[in-house]
Write a protein that holds these residues in place. Structure first.
Motif, PDB file in Angstrom:
ATOM      1  N   GLY A  53       0.807  -1.212   0.000  1.00 45.13           N
ATOM      2  CA  GLY A  53       0.000   0.000   0.000  1.00 45.13           C
ATOM      3  C   GLY A  53       0.841   1.262   0.000  1.00 45.13           C
ATOM      4  N   GLY A  54       0.271   2.347  -0.517  1.00 46.07           N
ATOM      5  CA  GLY A  54       0.936   3.639  -0.485  1.00 46.07           C
ATOM      6  C   GLY A  54       2.175   3.727  -1.358  1.00 46.07           C
ATOM      7  N   ASN A  55       2.279   2.840  -2.330  1.00 46.59           N
ATOM      8  CA  ASN A  55       3.449   2.844  -3.200  1.00 46.59           C
ATOM      9  C   ASN A  55       3.016   3.035  -4.647  1.00 46.59           C
ATOM     10  N   PRO A  56       2.702   4.253  -5.035  1.00 47.18           N
ATOM     11  CA  PRO A  56       2.234   4.465  -6.409  1.00 47.18           C
ATOM     12  C   PRO A  56       3.368   4.245  -7.404  1.00 47.18           C
ATOM     13  N   PRO A  57       3.030   3.938  -8.639  1.00 49.86           N
ATOM     14  CA  PRO A  57       4.052   3.755  -9.667  1.00 49.86           C
ATOM     15  C   PRO A  57       4.659   5.092 -10.072  1.00 49.86           C
ATOM     16  N   GLN A  58       5.722   4.998 -10.855  1.00 45.49           N
ATOM     17  CA  GLN A  58       6.416   6.207 -11.277  1.00 45.49           C
ATOM     18  C   GLN A  58       6.711   6.156 -12.769  1.00 45.49           C
ATOM     19  N   ALA A  59       6.594   7.345 -13.411  1.00 39.62           N
ATOM     20  CA  ALA A  59       7.096   7.519 -14.773  1.00 39.62           C
ATOM     21  C   ALA A  59       8.532   7.988 -14.629  1.00 39.62           C
ATOM     22  N   PHE A  85       9.263   2.923 -16.807  1.00 41.30           N
ATOM     23  CA  PHE A  85       8.330   3.092 -15.704  1.00 41.30           C
ATOM     24  C   PHE A  85       8.758   2.161 -14.573  1.00 41.30           C
ATOM     25  N   SER A  86       8.358   2.489 -13.359  1.00 38.26           N
ATOM     26  CA  SER A  86       8.692   1.617 -12.238  1.00 38.26           C
ATOM     27  C   SER A  86       7.535   1.557 -11.251  1.00 38.26           C
ATOM     28  N   ASP A  87       7.568   0.499 -10.440  1.00 42.06           N
ATOM     29  CA  ASP A  87       6.557   0.309  -9.406  1.00 42.06           C
ATOM     30  C   ASP A  87       7.243  -0.304  -8.197  1.00 42.06           C
ATOM     31  N   PRO A  88       7.172   0.332  -7.021  1.00 39.35           N
ATOM     32  CA  PRO A  88       7.828  -0.212  -5.827  1.00 39.35           C
ATOM     33  C   PRO A  88       7.346  -1.610  -5.459  1.00 39.35           C
ATOM     34  N   GLY A  92       6.495  20.545 -35.453  1.00 38.06           N
ATOM     35  CA  GLY A  92       6.535  21.460 -34.319  1.00 38.06           C
ATOM     36  C   GLY A  92       7.243  20.840 -33.136  1.00 38.06           C
ATOM     37  N   ASN A  93       7.403  21.624 -32.080  1.00 41.78           N
ATOM     38  CA  ASN A  93       8.053  21.180 -30.849  1.00 41.78           C
ATOM     39  C   ASN A  93       7.008  20.594 -29.905  1.00 41.78           C
ATOM     40  N   LYS A  94       7.243  19.347 -29.476  1.00 50.93           N
ATOM     41  CA  LYS A  94       6.265  18.616 -28.675  1.00 50.93           C
ATOM     42  C   LYS A  94       6.861  18.244 -27.312  1.00 50.93           C
ATOM     43  N   VAL A  95       5.978  18.153 -26.343  1.00 50.21           N
ATOM     44  CA  VAL A  95       6.363  17.683 -25.008  1.00 50.21           C
ATOM     45  C   VAL A  95       6.066  16.187 -24.936  1.00 50.21           C
ATOM     46  N   MET A  96       6.993  15.426 -24.317  1.00 49.06           N
ATOM     47  CA  MET A  96       6.758  13.993 -24.102  1.00 49.06           C
ATOM     48  C   MET A  96       6.364  13.785 -22.641  1.00 49.06           C
ATOM     49  N   TYR A  97       5.065  13.483 -22.457  1.00 51.82           N
ATOM     50  CA  TYR A  97       4.521  13.233 -21.130  1.00 51.82           C
ATOM     51  C   TYR A  97       4.398  11.727 -20.904  1.00 51.82           C
ATOM     52  N   LEU A  98       4.692  11.279 -19.698  1.00 51.70           N
ATOM     53  CA  LEU A  98       4.529   9.878 -19.321  1.00 51.70           C
ATOM     54  C   LEU A  98       3.686   9.782 -18.054  1.00 51.70           C
ATOM     55  N   ALA A  99       2.952   8.675 -17.930  1.00 57.53           N
ATOM     56  CA  ALA A  99       2.168   8.413 -16.725  1.00 57.53           C
ATOM     57  C   ALA A  99       2.043   6.913 -16.550  1.00 57.53           C
ATOM     58  N   ALA A 100       1.825   6.478 -15.312  1.00 57.00           N
ATOM     59  CA  ALA A 100       1.677   5.045 -15.020  1.00 57.00           C
ATOM     60  C   ALA A 100       0.582   4.848 -13.983  1.00 57.00           C
ATOM     61  N   ARG A 101      -0.175   3.756 -14.163  1.00 55.89           N
ATOM     62  CA  ARG A 101      -1.218   3.380 -13.202  1.00 55.89           C
ATOM     63  C   ARG A 101      -0.970   1.942 -12.788  1.00 55.89           C
TER      64      ARG A 101
END
Length: 817
Positions: free
Chosen positions: A520-526, A545-548, A639-648
């Motif tokens: 519990g309380g260990n969210p994943p990370q980008a 990506f990682s997950d504790p 054009g110039n783009k941002v690279m966004y990452l997310a993990a669930r």
């Protein structure tokens, strides 16, 4: 003295004894060419031409054919009964040839003695040329159905005759029909006895009498070590009862199966503690656990039921496998329909080599799935397709219903898939195993193999669960069947009811998967993207990506490449780890396009970008998942783009969107002022450093009026490091924390400082330079830890009088620590 000479001397002893007993009198002729020169004293010797390699795990292994060859002797009187003798083969372990109960003799077996290579002539599919047509190797195989007495009185008695001066054995005195030439052996413990074998001395120089003993099976389990490295000789003694036997090397025994547990991606051996899963991370679909690897130690350890031909496959129940002396690389040996009983035929086994996985200690609530075929690489691989034709030598194994369920004539007792993974429709069929008291078993039969290569079969294992119990499941990898599918004592002896083939279980339990307590309380990370900056229309990116709680706890990871954090008209990707499927959102940002299984083929695209399966893959290790994508961008997406990452994760924990890089998609050269870029384009750390911002203007650098730099997690001047440089006045301004006013300016003359709560610029180390169409703004910057996070670096430029404007451009990123 050589081994062969020792064997010959031994046979001379018992042949001499038979002569003393007047068993060989009169005149006779041989049926097989070869042997010594002039006729004379009766001499016999035994050989095993090619002692085979036997599996040390086997309880019913076929030893090599023992061939007794005799020359010389005296003729028998025409019409006289041919004398008989009992031939005994003894091993240092139990004989386990199948019992057929022939002639009412319960222990009459499939072990056969064939006289003069009957059925091995060229005309009958062999290679031998008979001396007398219709006799010897040219004779039909005729079975003696009285194993208790053989060709003695009351049995299939035989008589001496001649053809063109060559003696022959016939079924009736004065007749010309050859007698029985195939005899069944009676098994008792470690011996098989062939009773009443007619012995017609060959007499004539250059000819010999041949007795071939085949289909003798032995329990060699546990007989490893000694001899050559990793091998043990299996010795057989051969002789007539009551006389000194000869000894031959009947086979070499060696361990034949090695097994390994690999991780689901097949990139490393599975951890000694097994694959880790979180108790509270419910899996709604099968998730890869491991690859089971079975490797043979020599090329003929894995065998088909029978040797296939163009006419029938390797699971046939009606093979033509009956030419004496032929080596059949199959579990079945010399198949002879003339000797049958108890529902079986001599030499024909019930199935090919089978490989077993025995799962134990499966925690309650955990479901286990296995692939229905061997897999090419890992749990992301599709099922191996059935090879075309009967004689392909590509490796192929299929899941069968049980350890001892027999093959029917050319068909297997298959288990059908109950679900599937890797795509929609799925390309990998899985079968869920029935679990009883925490245990389950899966068995695969080898149905295609190459006897000239050492092969490895790879089987996938998956799991699925909701609220499982804690615990560690184990697995044993072995041949099949093994006890307790049959009694170990009964299985180590000859049987008329147990199937062939049988094995001892020499495996050890290894940890397969463990269900750990919820943290519990260990969210994943980008974590990152590589490369994190650049400008090309196509590129292979690696997103990390990682997950504790372990990579298995990751559910969906996202990548969004766009001007802003907006899924509309962008390159918006979602990878489902449990299903190994990559989805791309449509242009409108309202729905998913059909998914792409990351198995090295196919592609998925919208107007912004395309992902190609070739060159795309995933990798997992420990807490980390890497997503490698072969990407290209549409011509209209410049054009110039941002690279966004997310993990669930599987508990709905979320990393939130993280800006971890920028990318320039090439387009037409800009007109008027433009944001050229920043160096370094990607950086991270505490404190700060020197950043060089480049602006251009097609009308010359003097046309530039005001240039802006904004560093924040989004294009928002509130709570940001928001800078404005006035070229005309050579003054750098910083917007206040609230984003609604300018702080006192800093003249870039090498002195002074400028700062708010997000950043500071120091005069020393900061400068400006103009040349041609380019203006370079060098700033010595620092960031406080209170501004920690993943930040995007935006730039914009306006011309004098605000006539032209570049608009905001995402040109770099910084992780402030």
């Amino acid at each position: 003295m050589h081994t062969e000479e020792k064997e010959m001397v031994g046979f001379r002893r018992w042949i001499g004894a038979l002569a003393v007993l007047a068993l060989f009198v009169g005149r006779a002729a041989a049926q097989v060419s070869g042997g010594g020169g002039a006729s004379g004293a009766l001499t016999c010797y035994a050989t095993v031409a090619v002692p085979p390699a036997l599996r040390a795990e086997g309880m019913t292994e076929n030893i090599g054919d023992i061939v007794v060859s005799c020359t010389g002797g005296s003729f028998l009187a025409l019409g006289s009964a041919i004398p008989t003798a009992n031939l005994v083969v003894s091993l240092g372990t139990n004989v386990t040839s199948r019992l057929l109960g022939i002639g009412g003799i319960s222990n009459a077996s499939e072990a056969l003695l064939i006289i003069d290579e009957a059925g091995a002539s060229v005309a009958k599919g062999g290679s031998l040329v008979p001396l007398v047509p219709g006799f010897g190797p040219d004779a039909s195989q005729v079975f003696c159905g009285t194993p208790q007495v053989g060709a003695d009185i009351g049995g299939c008695q035989q008589f001496a005759n001649t053809v063109n001066g060559l003696p022959i054995a016939v079924s009736a005195a004065g007749g010309i029909t050859h007698g029985a030439n195939v005899f069944s052996g009676i098994v008792s413990g470690n011996q098989v006895t062939f009773n009443g074998i007619p012995f017609l001395p060959p007499v004539i120089a250059g000819t010999q009498r041949v007795f071939r003993i085949t289909n003798v099976r032995a329990n060699v389990s546990g007989l490893g070590g000694g001899g050559l490295a990793g091998t043990t000789q299996l010795l057989a003694s051969v002789g007539f009862s009551g006389n000194t036997p000869a000894t031959v090397i009947a086979a070499f025994i060696e361990a034949s199966l090695s097994t390994v547990l690999r991780d689901a991606a097949n990139t490393a051996n599975l951890s000694s503690s097994g694959a880790s899963f979180n108790q509270c991370s419910g899996l709604s679909a099968p998730s890869g656990v491991a690859i089971l690897q079975y490797t043979e130690s020599f090329g003929t350890a894995f065998k088909l039921r029978v040797q296939p031909t163009a006419v029938y496959n390797g699971q046939s129940g009606s093979p033509v496998q009956n030419v004496p002396g032929t080596i059949y690389n199959s579990e079945s040996n010399f198949v002879y329909t003339g000797a049958a009983g108890n529902g079986f035929e001599s030499g024909l086994v019930d199935y090919g080599t089978r490989l077993k996985a025995t799962f134990n200690n499966i925690p309650a609530g955990v479901r286990i799935f296995v692939s229905t075929t061997n897999l090419a690489v890992n749990t992301a691989s599709a099922n191996t397709p059935a090879p075309a034709g009967n004689t392909s030598i590509s490796s192929f194994a299929v899941l069968v219903s049980s350890e001892m369920a027999p093959d029917s004539n050319g068909l297997l007792p298959l288990l059908s898939p109950t679900t599937g993974v890797n795509g929609s429709p799925p390309v990998t069929g899985l079968t869920e195993l029935s679990i009883s008291a925490g245990s389950a078993t899966a068995v695969w039969e080898v149905v295609n193999t190459n006897p000239n290569l050492k092969e490895t079969f790879q089987i996938g294992v998956w799991t699925q669960y909701v609220n499982p119990a804690l615990g560690t499941a184990t697995v044993n990898l072995s041949y099949a069947p093994t006890p307790p599918a049959f009694g170990s004592l009964a299985g180590s002896a000859a049987s008329g009811s147990l199937p062939l083939v049988r094995f001892a279980d020499t495996s050890t339990a290894r940890n397969l998967l463990n269900i750990g307590i919820c943290q519990g309380g260990n969210p994943p990370q980008a974590v990152s993207v590589s490369p994190a900056a650049g400008s090309t229309s196509s590129q292979t990116f690696t997103f990390t990506f990682s997950d504790p709680d372990g990579w298995q706890d990751l559910d969906v990871v996202n990548v969004l490449i766009n001007n802003f954090l907006d899924g509309r008209y962008g390159c918006y990707l979602a990878y489902s780890r449990p299903y190994n499927v990559l989805y791309l959102v449509n242009d409108a940002g309202t729905a998913l396009l059909p998914g792409l299984v990351l198995n090295g083929s196919g592609s998925v695209s919208n107007s912004a970008c395309t992902v190609t399966g070739a060159g795309s893959s995933t990798g997992v290790s420990g807490n980390t998942l890497t997503l490698t994508l072969n990407m290209s961008f549409g011509a209209g997406y410049a054009g110039n783009k941002v690279m966004y990452l997310a993990a669930r994760d599987l508990e709905a924990g979320n990393s939130g969107w993280q800006a971890l890089g920028t990318w320039g998609v090439p387009g037409a050269p800009p007109t008027g002022p433009a944001a050229g870029g920043v160096t370094p384009a990607r950086s991270s750390g505490t404190g700060g450093g020197t950043f060089t911002f480049t602006f251009t203007d097609s009308n010359g650098w003097q046309d530039l009026g005001v240039m802006n730099v904004l560093i924040n997690d989004a294009l928002n001047g509130n709570g940001a490091c928001y800078l404005a440089y006035s070229r005309v006045y050579n003054v750098l301004y910083l917007v206040n924390d609230a984003g609604n006013g300018l702080l006192p300016g800093l003249t870039l003359n090498g002195t002074g400082t400028l700062g708010n709560s997000q950043c500071a610029v120091t005069g020393p180390g900061s400068s400006v330079d103009g040349s041609g169409n380019t203006l370079t703004l060098t700033l010595n910057m620092s960031f406080p830890s209170s501004f920690a996070g993943n930040r995007v670096i935006y730039m914009a430029a306006r011309s004098n009088g605000d006539v032209l404007n570049s608009g905001w451009q995402a040109v770099g990123s910084r992780t402030v620590q």
